[in-house]
Design an enzyme around this catalytic site. Structure first.
Site, PDB file in Angstrom:
ATOM      1  N   SER A 106     -30.115   1.806 -28.617  1.00  9.14           N
ATOM      2  CA  SER A 106     -28.700   1.433 -28.837  1.00  9.14           C
ATOM      3  C   SER A 106     -27.775   2.564 -28.394  1.00  9.14           C
ATOM      4  CB  SER A 106     -28.453   1.015 -30.286  1.00  9.14           C
ATOM      5  OG  SER A 106     -29.082   1.855 -31.218  1.00  9.14           O
ATOM      6  N   LYS A 157     -37.616   7.402 -33.511  1.00 11.01           N
ATOM      7  CA  LYS A 157     -37.090   6.248 -34.261  1.00 11.01           C
ATOM      8  C   LYS A 157     -38.223   5.420 -34.873  1.00 11.01           C
ATOM      9  CE  LYS A 157     -35.125   4.401 -30.612  1.00 11.01           C
ATOM     10  NZ  LYS A 157     -35.531   5.344 -29.548  1.00 11.01           N
ATOM     11  N   MET A 197       9.659  -2.242  11.392  1.00  9.59           N
ATOM     12  CA  MET A 197       9.812  -2.991  12.648  1.00  9.59           C
ATOM     13  C   MET A 197      10.216  -2.055  13.790  1.00  9.59           C
ATOM     14  SD  MET A 197       8.928  -6.153  12.387  1.00  9.59           S
ATOM     15  CE  MET A 197       9.616  -6.850  13.892  1.00  9.59           C
ATOM     16  N   CYS A 199       6.146   0.619  -9.749  1.00  7.46           N
ATOM     17  CA  CYS A 199       4.799   0.871 -10.254  1.00  7.46           C
ATOM     18  C   CYS A 199       4.169   2.003  -9.470  1.00  7.46           C
ATOM     19  CB  CYS A 199       3.948  -0.365 -10.098  1.00  7.46           C
ATOM     20  SG  CYS A 199       4.804  -1.826 -10.648  1.00  7.46           S
ATOM     21  N   SER A 244       0.847  -1.178   0.000  1.00  5.41           N
ATOM     22  CA  SER A 244       0.000   0.000   0.000  1.00  5.41           C
ATOM     23  C   SER A 244       0.887   1.234   0.000  1.00  5.41           C
ATOM     24  CB  SER A 244      -0.888   0.018   1.233  1.00  5.41           C
ATOM     25  OG  SER A 244      -1.650  -1.149   1.249  1.00  5.41           O
ATOM     26  N   LYS A 276       7.327   1.464   0.247  1.00  7.58           N
ATOM     27  CA  LYS A 276       7.839   0.925  -1.021  1.00  7.58           C
ATOM     28  C   LYS A 276       8.940   1.802  -1.599  1.00  7.58           C
ATOM     29  CE  LYS A 276       4.898   1.070  -4.425  1.00  7.58           C
ATOM     30  NZ  LYS A 276       5.469   1.549  -5.681  1.00  7.58           N
ATOM     31  N   ASP A 280       1.552   3.681   1.917  1.00  5.08           N
ATOM     32  CA  ASP A 280       2.418   4.096   3.022  1.00  5.08           C
ATOM     33  C   ASP A 280       3.285   2.979   3.594  1.00  5.08           C
ATOM     34  OD1 ASP A 280       1.372   6.628   2.879  1.00  5.08           O
ATOM     35  OD2 ASP A 280      -0.340   6.084   4.131  1.00  5.08           O
ATOM     36  N   ASP A 281       3.334   1.874   2.921  1.00  2.00           N
ATOM     37  CA  ASP A 281       4.090   0.761   3.494  1.00  2.00           C
ATOM     38  C   ASP A 281       5.593   0.932   3.400  1.00  2.00           C
ATOM     39  OD1 ASP A 281       1.803  -0.455   4.208  1.00  2.00           O
ATOM     40  OD2 ASP A 281       1.738  -1.832   2.521  1.00  2.00           O
TER      41      ASP A 281
HETATM   42  N1  LIG Z   1     -34.735   2.301 -18.360  1.00  2.00           N
HETATM   43  C1  LIG Z   1     -35.134   2.454 -19.625  1.00  2.00           C
HETATM   44  N2  LIG Z   1     -34.342   3.139 -20.503  1.00  2.00           N
HETATM   45  C2  LIG Z   1     -34.722   3.267 -21.782  1.00  2.00           C
HETATM   46  N3  LIG Z   1     -35.860   2.771 -22.275  1.00  2.00           N
HETATM   47  C3  LIG Z   1     -36.688   2.080 -21.457  1.00  2.00           C
HETATM   48  C4  LIG Z   1     -36.343   1.905 -20.105  1.00  2.00           C
HETATM   49  N4  LIG Z   1     -37.328   1.175 -19.521  1.00  2.00           N
HETATM   50  C5  LIG Z   1     -38.229   0.917 -20.471  1.00  2.00           C
HETATM   51  N5  LIG Z   1     -37.863   1.464 -21.629  1.00  2.00           N
HETATM   52  C6  LIG Z   1     -38.596   1.293 -22.902  1.00  2.00           C
HETATM   53  O1  LIG Z   1     -37.796   0.382 -23.651  1.00  2.00           O
HETATM   54  C7  LIG Z   1     -37.525   0.901 -24.941  1.00  2.00           C
HETATM   55  C8  LIG Z   1     -36.028   0.858 -25.252  1.00  2.00           C
HETATM   56  O2  LIG Z   1     -35.632  -0.419 -25.526  1.00  2.00           O
HETATM   57  P1  LIG Z   1     -34.371  -0.649 -26.426  1.00  2.00           P
HETATM   58  O3  LIG Z   1     -34.265  -2.111 -26.605  1.00  2.00           O
HETATM   59  O4  LIG Z   1     -34.430   0.189 -27.621  1.00  2.00           O
HETATM   60  O5  LIG Z   1     -33.198  -0.107 -25.485  1.00  2.00           O
HETATM   61  S1  LIG Z   1     -31.629  -0.347 -25.641  1.00  2.00           S
HETATM   62  O6  LIG Z   1     -31.291  -0.182 -27.060  1.00  2.00           O
HETATM   63  O7  LIG Z   1     -31.312  -1.678 -25.152  1.00  2.00           O
HETATM   64  O8  LIG Z   1     -31.000   0.677 -24.816  1.00  2.00           O
HETATM   65  C9  LIG Z   1     -37.918   2.340 -24.937  1.00  2.00           C
HETATM   66  O9  LIG Z   1     -38.645   2.490 -26.135  1.00  2.00           O
HETATM   67  P2  LIG Z   1     -38.516   3.763 -27.115  1.00  2.00           P
HETATM   68  O10 LIG Z   1     -39.189   4.840 -26.361  1.00  2.00           O
HETATM   69  O11 LIG Z   1     -39.247   3.335 -28.339  1.00  2.00           O
HETATM   70  O12 LIG Z   1     -37.074   4.035 -27.383  1.00  2.00           O
HETATM   71  C10 LIG Z   1     -38.785   2.525 -23.695  1.00  2.00           C
HETATM   72  O13 LIG Z   1     -40.112   2.542 -24.069  1.00  2.00           O
HETATM   73  N1  LIG Z   2     -40.058  15.258 -36.742  1.00  2.00           N
HETATM   74  C1  LIG Z   2     -40.461  14.200 -36.022  1.00  2.00           C
HETATM   75  N2  LIG Z   2     -39.998  12.968 -36.292  1.00  2.00           N
HETATM   76  C2  LIG Z   2     -40.392  11.919 -35.566  1.00  2.00           C
HETATM   77  N3  LIG Z   2     -41.244  11.978 -34.533  1.00  2.00           N
HETATM   78  C3  LIG Z   2     -41.754  13.160 -34.208  1.00  2.00           C
HETATM   79  C4  LIG Z   2     -41.376  14.336 -34.934  1.00  2.00           C
HETATM   80  N4  LIG Z   2     -42.002  15.381 -34.394  1.00  2.00           N
HETATM   81  C5  LIG Z   2     -42.774  14.892 -33.396  1.00  2.00           C
HETATM   82  N5  LIG Z   2     -42.629  13.564 -33.270  1.00  2.00           N
HETATM   83  C6  LIG Z   2     -43.343  12.735 -32.285  1.00  2.00           C
HETATM   84  O1  LIG Z   2     -42.385  12.197 -31.349  1.00  2.00           O
HETATM   85  C7  LIG Z   2     -42.820  10.946 -30.892  1.00  2.00           C
HETATM   86  C8  LIG Z   2     -41.693   9.946 -31.150  1.00  2.00           C
HETATM   87  O2  LIG Z   2     -42.027   8.710 -30.607  1.00  2.00           O
HETATM   88  P1  LIG Z   2     -41.430   7.360 -31.156  1.00  2.00           P
HETATM   89  O3  LIG Z   2     -41.372   7.361 -32.620  1.00  2.00           O
HETATM   90  O4  LIG Z   2     -42.138   6.267 -30.448  1.00  2.00           O
HETATM   91  O5  LIG Z   2     -39.935   7.487 -30.615  1.00  2.00           O
HETATM   92  P2  LIG Z   2     -38.917   6.343 -30.300  1.00  2.00           P
HETATM   93  O6  LIG Z   2     -39.252   5.163 -31.146  1.00  2.00           O
HETATM   94  O7  LIG Z   2     -37.595   6.943 -30.660  1.00  2.00           O
HETATM   95  O8  LIG Z   2     -39.052   6.097 -28.844  1.00  2.00           O
HETATM   96  C9  LIG Z   2     -44.081  10.584 -31.669  1.00  2.00           C
HETATM   97  O9  LIG Z   2     -45.199  10.907 -30.870  1.00  2.00           O
HETATM   98  C10 LIG Z   2     -44.021  11.515 -32.858  1.00  2.00           C
HETATM   99  O10 LIG Z   2     -45.287  11.829 -33.372  1.00  2.00           O
END
Ligand SMILES: Nc1ncnc2c1ncn2[C@@H]1O[C@H](COP(=O)(O)OS(=O)(=O)O)[C@@H](OP(=O)(O)O)[C@H]1O
Ligand SMILES: Nc1ncnc2c1ncn2[C@@H]1O[C@H](COP(=O)(O)OP(=O)(O)O)[C@@H](O)[C@H]1O
Length: 632
Positions: free
Chosen positions: A544, A476, A170, A114, A35, A40, A37-38
């Protein structure tokens, strides 16, 4: 040649003779652990000082420093010496170990010093991987600490067979024999548990020099050797079995058309001119034509010698390959059971890709399973889903290419490895290969007559993986759905993989911890790859959140097949939309590990497309994606 010796070179024949004499002395490599202070630094400082291989100017500076800092009442503070020398530390890749050189009439020594406090384990593992002996320092007042146990565990893990238990300070326990005896008993029990075969225990005061170079008059009850005498005389047996010739190729030496040599250090066995060898992993065979060492040709070379071999046949060998005795070649494998000492700031996550460096070879690798974690205090096996800083675990490893190896117990050079973070290039683990997992050898690729190209042709499309990433509620699913509809309308064949859906089936065993997200994405990426193989355009819509796994996904696909789409919506906006009411719950502490709140989202660095959901409607964004897919 070493640093201390270099420093005493004088253009004088007597010095040359002296140096030659040093060169012939046996070398002992050792490491000191303890550690902070030993004591070293004091111990190393005193060894360097008292063996008179400190340079005069270093000594003068030290005396001045000691007076200035005054920590030892005007006496020399040896700790300052080592700390001062740390300025000239050698720089490893990301590892910080300084090697000090000194010698006595009987031996020469390299001590791996180290430094560092929180990163000490990492540095220590680096130093320990080449050491013959470890000095484990214990403060006589404190006895064995967790650190002592951890360091001893690493010492045993990395195959050091000789330990000196230096019971230091010691003087602060009145040179009491009973204190020493108690610590020795404790340590012997630990060493037995760890299987460290040779332990020598010495009561010391590094500060006062007791039992360092000469026997202490203050501890007449101790009849053993002094520290230096032990270091000078300890027999470093190497009872690892002889594996036959093993020469990991460090580089291919090709000065002109007529010479092609393979250079490296022989790590096991011996080689004669005319011997039959096998190059691995290729398995090609040849015979040794020449053994070149410096300007000389040798008839034979043995373990420890750095040589260049030329062969009778032109066979393809590159850096990182191993030249081995043809009649006893090492194994080649891509799946292993291994011990890992995790040194990364972020936890080890199974499934995440890292680089694995073994000898001169670097390949992609991931941990497929953590069998258990080892409690370094009790040696207990504990269940673990990830490994944190300084934790040790037994894991299964998968490499993306086979490597030539030996079990670490047989060869440190061919069984020791490090893991490197692919983003930061930091060394995140030191490991030892235990054995190859046989299952890999029994599973072969099945050749399929109808391949991806044939399927794509019959569908009249170019298969793709379109990977949407972004925060929850970023858009998404909305955009992916619109893209899907448009492509379908054009007669294309698609499929959408959506986080919410896949988590109800294939991935219903997974939650939202970092390690579960890694596994979630790994599985989805593999499924997407199968779908692309089937000729489809796959729309993947998962948060992701980690770069490492998006990269893993990308690397599964051929060039141009993977299209990363960053659905860029700021957290405030996604949160204000809160389509599913999840952000509100997360803020109220009802959903732990929620992305953007208390779990990270790593923004893509170079996505093929970035969709700004604030600047365009979801329809317009879907158009952009379709245009990109049809355009190129
Ligand atoms: N803790 C926590 N963090 C994020 N999201 C959460 C969580 N708990 C539940 N959810 C719901 O799970 C959806 C995300 O799942 P994914 O498989 O896309 O997540 S990941 O890619 O493994 O991070 C995500 O869906 P989307 O809103 O469509 O992104 C959430 O509805
Ligand atoms: N320009 C845009 N593109 C995509 N979603 C939009 C946009 N503007 C508003 N929104 C709204 O944002 C929300 C997105 O939700 P969702 O598609 O389920 O997101 P995710 O899959 O990333 O969790 C929906 O309610 C959608 O109508």
């Amino acid at each position: 040649m070493n640093v201390a010796l270099t420093s005493v070179i004088d253009a004088d024949a007597a010095v040359a003779a002296y140096l030659e004499q040093h060169e012939r002395k046996q070398l002992l490599r050792f490491i000191t652990c303890g550690s902070v202070d030993d004591g070293k630094s004091t111990l190393i400082g005193r060894l360097l000082h008292d063996t008179k291989l400190l340079l005069d100017d270093q000594l003068a500076a030290l005396e001045a420093d000691s007076l200035r800092h005054g920590t030892q009442n005007g006496q020399i503070d040896f700790a300052l010496l080592v700390d001062g020398l740390q300025a000239e530390r050698e720089q490893g890749i990301t590892i910080d170990v300084a090697y000090r050189f000194f010698s006595t009439d009987r031996r020469k020594f390299i001590v791996a010093d180290c430094p560092g406090h929180e990163q000490y384990t990492r540095n220590m593992a680096t130093g320990a991987s080449t050491a013959d002996l470890a000095i484990v320092l214990v403060d006589a007042r404190k006895g064995l600490l967790t650190q002592t146990r951890r360091h001893s565990y690493i010492v045993s893990l990395l195959g050091i067979r000789h330990v000196v238990l230096a019971v230091n300070k010691m003087d602060l326990v009145d040179h009491d024999e009973a204190v020493f005896a108690r610590i020795v008993d404790d340590y012997r029990a630990l060493a037995a548990q760890l299987g460290i075969p040779q332990v020598t225990c010495i009561p010391l005061s590094a500060l006062n020099g007791d039992n360092m170079l000469s026997a202490s008059t203050r501890m007449p009850w101790y009849a053993g050797t002094t520290l230096l005498e032990h270091l000078e005389t300890v027999e470093i047996d190497d009872d690892r079995r002889d594996l036959g010739l093993r020469l990991p190729v460090q580089w291919v030496c090709r000065p002109d058309q007529n010479f092609r040599g393979f250079a490296g250090t022989i790590v096991s066995g011996a080689v004669d001119v005319g011997d039959e060898i096998v190059a691995l992993p290729s398995g090609r065979r040849s015979r040794v034509a020449r053994i070149v060492s410096g300007d000389d040709d040798l008839e034979t070379a043995v373990r420890g010698q750095a040589v260049t071999l030329t062969l009778e046949d032109e066979i393809d060998i590159s850096r990182g390959d191993v030249i081995a005795a043809a009649d006893s070649p090492p194994e080649v494998a891509d799946q292993f059971a291994a011990h890992l000492l995790w040194m990364g700031e972020h936890a080890l996550l199974p499934g995440r890709p890292y680089w694995l460096k073994i000898g001169a070879r670097t390949v992609g690798a991931s941990v497929t399973e953590i069998k258990h974690r080892v409690d370094v205090n009790t040696q207990e096996h504990l269940a673990a889903k990830h490994l944190e800083l300084n934790e040790v675990g037994v894991c299964n490893l998968h490499l993306d290419q086979p490597v030539t190896f030996e079990a670490y117990a047989d060869s440190r050079e061919l069984g020791g490895f490090i893991l490197i973070d692919r983003q930061t290039n930091a060394t995140v683990a030191a490991g030892t290969l235990d054995f190859a997992l046989r299952r890999a050898a029994n599973i072969h690729w099945q050749h399929l007559e109808v391949d991806k190209a044939a399927r794509a042709r019959s569908m009249g499309q170019t298969p793709r993986c379109v990977w949407f990433t972004g925060l929850s509620g970023s858009g998404k699913s909305t955009v992916a759905n619109l893209v899907d509809k448009r492509l379908m309308a054009m007669g294309l064949h698609t499929y959408t993989l959506d986080g919410d859906n896949v988590r109800h089936g294939l991935n219903k065993d997974l939650g939202f911890s970092d390690e579960d997200r890694v596994e979630n994405i790994r599985r989805v990426a593999e499924v997407a790859k199968l779908m692309v193989d089937a000729g489809l355009i796959v729309l993947v819509s998962f948060i992701s959140p980690f770069r490492a796994e998006r990269r893993l996904a990308r690397e599964l696909f051929d060039a141009g097949e993977f299209v990363e789409v960053f659905v860029d919506t700021p957290l405030e906006v996604a949160e204000s939309r809160d389509v599913k009411g999840l952000y509100a719950k997360a803020r109220a502490g009802k959903i732990p590990n929620f992305t953007g709140i208390d779990s990270p989202y790593e923004v893509p660095e170079a996505p093929e497309l970035r969709l700004d959901t604030m600047a365009a409607s979801s329809e317009a964004l879907a158009e952009q994606v379709v245009a990109r897919l049809l355009g190129g």
